[in-house]
Every structure is written in C-alpha cells, then in structure tokens.
Design an enzyme around this catalytic site. Structure first.
Site, PDB file in Angstrom:
ATOM      1  N   HIS A   1      -3.090   7.301   6.504  1.00  0.00           N
ATOM      2  CA  HIS A   1      -3.229   6.030   5.787  1.00  0.00           C
ATOM      3  C   HIS A   1      -4.595   5.427   6.117  1.00  0.00           C
ATOM      4  O   HIS A   1      -5.317   5.001   5.229  1.00  0.00           O
ATOM      5  CB  HIS A   1      -2.096   5.083   6.159  1.00  0.00           C
ATOM      6  CG  HIS A   1      -2.078   3.827   5.365  1.00  0.00           C
ATOM      7  ND1 HIS A   1      -2.075   3.818   3.986  1.00  0.00           N
ATOM      8  CD2 HIS A   1      -2.073   2.518   5.746  1.00  0.00           C
ATOM      9  CE1 HIS A   1      -2.067   2.572   3.553  1.00  0.00           C
ATOM     10  NE2 HIS A   1      -2.067   1.756   4.597  1.00  0.00           N
TER      11      HIS A   1
ATOM     12  N   CYS B   1       0.794  -1.233   0.000  1.00  0.00           N
ATOM     13  CA  CYS B   1       0.000   0.000   0.000  1.00  0.00           C
ATOM     14  C   CYS B   1       0.824   1.279   0.000  1.00  0.00           C
ATOM     15  O   CYS B   1       0.262   2.377  -0.051  1.00  0.00           O
ATOM     16  CB  CYS B   1      -0.948  -0.011   1.193  1.00  0.00           C
ATOM     17  SG  CYS B   1      -1.864  -1.560   1.319  1.00  0.00           S
TER      18      CYS B   1
ATOM     19  N   HIS C   1      -9.940   1.221   0.096  1.00  0.00           N
ATOM     20  CA  HIS C   1      -8.480   1.118   0.076  1.00  0.00           C
ATOM     21  C   HIS C   1      -8.068   0.676  -1.322  1.00  0.00           C
ATOM     22  O   HIS C   1      -8.307  -0.457  -1.720  1.00  0.00           O
ATOM     23  CB  HIS C   1      -8.008   0.117   1.120  1.00  0.00           C
ATOM     24  CG  HIS C   1      -6.536   0.183   1.374  1.00  0.00           C
ATOM     25  ND1 HIS C   1      -5.656   0.854   0.545  1.00  0.00           N
ATOM     26  CD2 HIS C   1      -5.768  -0.342   2.379  1.00  0.00           C
ATOM     27  CE1 HIS C   1      -4.427   0.733   1.016  1.00  0.00           C
ATOM     28  NE2 HIS C   1      -4.470   0.020   2.130  1.00  0.00           N
TER      29      HIS C   1
END
Length: 401
Positions: free
Chosen positions: A296, A166, A330
């Site tokens: 995040h 990520c 996400h």
C-alpha cells in the site's frame, strides 16, 4: 493447502494514470522506474505539493447521449475504458452472457465532487442556489461512475460503487468473486476511478498528510502523500479448467476492518496482517509462495511503519516488495484497481516494479524493499490496499502455466 476461492480470469485489463494512458505506456514507465508526479498545477490549488495528473484529460468529450454524466471523474472513466480494447471486451461479455449476467462493481472515494465544488463557486449570490446546469446524479453522486459505465457497455446486472477510502477498488474484486461463486453473475467489470478535486487536496493537507516534495514510500525521511488520479478496469470471468499459459488469475482475496482509528492504521498493522492471511488462505498459498508484494505504501510515517511491521511478521525479509505510489501518487479510491493492474503487468512481464522517489530506506522496517525495477520470474503476487478506518483488502494474483 486447498484454495477456498475458485480462480477468476482477468480476461482483459487496462490502466490510465499520470505515468501513461493504457497498458503500453504504463508498462514502459514501470519498467523504467519512471514517475509521473509533477508540481501541483490543478485548478486554483495553491498548495506546495506534487500531484499525479492524467495528461490530456481535459480534452475528453462525452457524447450527447451521455452528457448528463459529464464530470472529470466520468471523463477519466471513459478515457480508461477506451484503452486496450476494453470496451469491446466488455461488450462481447454482455453479448456472450446476457446483459443481466454482467456486473459493474467499481471503487471511488469522491466520484465527481469537483463538479459540486465548481457549482458552489458559481451559486446565485442572492439565493445561494446552485447553477441550473449542475447535475448531481451524473457527477457528485457516488453511484455515478458505475451508472455511467453500465450505459457505455450495456450491462444491466448488479452494480454498485464501493467507497471505503483507499481500499475501495480492491474490495470490488472480492465482491465480484463472491457474486460469481454464488452464481448470481457470470462476469464483472471491476476497478476504480478517482479524479483530482479540491476536497482531497485540501483535505489531506489539513490532516498534515501531504508532502511538499514527490512522495517517498518507505524512505527514512518520508513525510506524506502525493495525490494522484487514475482509472483502472478488469474484466473478471470464470477461469477455464486449463487456463492459457501466462494468463493472469485472481486467485485469492482477504478483507478486514480493524476500526483502530478514523485516519490512522493500527500501529502493528493487525488488520493489514489479517487481510493478507485471509488472501493467502483463500488462494491456498503460504507466505513462502508469494514472489512479490505490491505494498500500500502511501509514504506517510505511520502507514509505512504499520504495513512494514505486518509484512515483516508474515513474510520476514525474504519477499521482494515495493510501493508504486512514488510513480503515480496515491490515487485513493482507484489505487486498489490500479495496483491490481500493476500486479497483472508484473506477472505477465516478469517484472518487479521499483519505487521512484525513495532514497534512503527506513532501517526500522525490515523487509526486502525494492527501489529499482528488475526482471524476475513471478508466479504469485500479493497487492495491498488499506483505507481510513481500518478497511483493509489484500488480493492475490497468479500466473497460469
């Protein structure tokens, strides 16, 4: 503090995700605090979860010259490239600097793996051979998306794809800054593309990290992610001595690898803090200079707790922060690039994005978390991207003038 990194101009940028195709739609969704998540209707997936699916992506068709690169990921890349005059800006950079002086550095986690999943389903029942039409190099191959973008814009400079989960498409901003600083290139197309596939949906579900409802970052009852897809690009060039007022600059970057665990962050977020500290140092800023933090914020219990501890330790409870993953889901390898563009929009529009889906904030995380969007005068924004295995990256973006 003297900056350790020369600022780079984001001369053009664009984003495509479930909240909008291109900047205008994305800006409106962020200003309204609107989510694009919907119940999962992707392919043959039967999981009770919500996803961030890009609308009309199935209608995108590659030209015959690019047909060897046909896959969902590259169709998403093309859809993103065609927004906001980005292809024209990239072509102009190639003409201005020369093809060999323009890099293409992108992030992804699974590239065109969906094509392999579909090909495996259609393999020969007797020999197990994959269908003859399956083209690994143009789809599943992790470099495929960079090679595809190079063909579209005609660049021949350094090119690679970073796949560090990520943090992938945040780290390429730092890579581009180093290449420009050393004189290897004059400009870089950076960003990330990640598309929905069976591997990520079922894989994260097997880790018990997928929520059955729209994800709720930093919520007291958060219980997992919503998987999304996105394409985001930025054209980075050296900033002029006097950037135009309102121009968006990449002013700092920080990376760390804490390697605490294969899939869990360090419980105190030590690697995350190191990346943030390094980003501030390279930008010549202190924590007090940051006006907004794009977290995040994946909405898993451990990620938000660890990141929250790191942010609180470095910034206290005075700096506004939020996670936009409640809007987009996400987007994995594209998240860093997508949220870099969100940071640029925040600076350009004077907007602190909200956190769609977040209800009751976790009282154990003592930061200034913003649930709803609001106007604010912003000069410096920090964007966090933290991946599996402790591959962390933080970027600082600044508004000139």
């Amino acid at each position: 503090m003297k900056p350790l990194q020369q600022p780079l101009l984001l001369s053009c940028y664009t984003a495509t995700s479930c909240i909008g195709t291109g900047l205008a739609a994305t800006r409106q969704a962020l200003a309204e605090g609107r989510s694009g998540l919907a119940p999962c209707d992707f392919e043959t997936v039967t999981l009770p979860t919500w996803i961030g699916r890009v609308p009309q992506l199935e209608e995108v068709v590659l030209s015959p010259a690019l047909i060897d690169y046909d896959c969902r990921n590259n169709r998403l890349a093309l859809l993103g490239l065609l927004q906001d005059g980005f292809v024209d800006a990239a072509l102009a950079a190639v003409k201005r600097y020369g093809a060999a002086r323009v890099a293409v550095l992108l992030g992804t986690s699974t590239s065109g793996i969906l094509e392999t999943e579909l090909a495996y389903r259609a393999r020969d029942p007797h020999t197990g051979a994959l269908p003859p039409a399956f083209h690994y190099r143009g789809s599943h191959n992790i470099f495929s998306v960079a090679e595809f973008v190079r063909h579209v814009i005609g660049a021949t400079g350094p090119a690679w794809v970073t796949s560090t989960a990520c943090s992938s498409s945040a780290k390429v901003f730092a890579s581009a800054a180093r290449l420009i600083a050393t004189g290897v290139i004059d400009a870089a197309v950076v960003g990330g593309v990640d598309s929905l596939c069976l591997t990520t949906l079922y894989g994260f579900n097997s880790l018990e990290l997928v929520s059955s409802a729209p994800c709720r970052p930093y919520d007291a009852a958060r219980n997992g992610i919503s998987v999304g897809e996105a394409a985001a690009f930025a054209l980075l060039e050296r900033a002029p001595a006097q950037p135009a007022s309102g121009a968006v600059l990449l002013s700092g970057s920080g990376e760390s690898s804490d390697a605490h665990h294969m899939s869990s962050p360090h419980p105190q977020g030590l690697g995350a803090r190191l990346a943030m500290e390094q980003a501030l140092a390279t930008a010549g800023l202190t924590a007090a200079d940051i006006d907004y933090i794009n977290l995040h914020g994946t909405a898993t219990p451990s990620n938000d707790a660890a990141e929250g501890q790191a942010v609180q330790a470095l910034f206290g409870a005075a700096t506004p922060a939020s996670s936009t993953k409640g809007a987009t889901g996400h987007t994995l390898g594209a998240a860093g690039g997508l949220e870099a563009v969100f940071s640029a929009i925040a600076l350009a529009d004077g907007l602190i994005p909200g956190s769609p889906g977040t209800g009751t904030l976790d009282p154990a995380i003592a930061i200034d978390y913003q649930r709803r969007p609001r106007p604010a005068a912003l000069r410096h924004v920090l964007s966090n991207s933290f991946g599996f295995g402790g591959t962390n990256c933080s970027l600082v973006f600044s508004r000139a003038g």
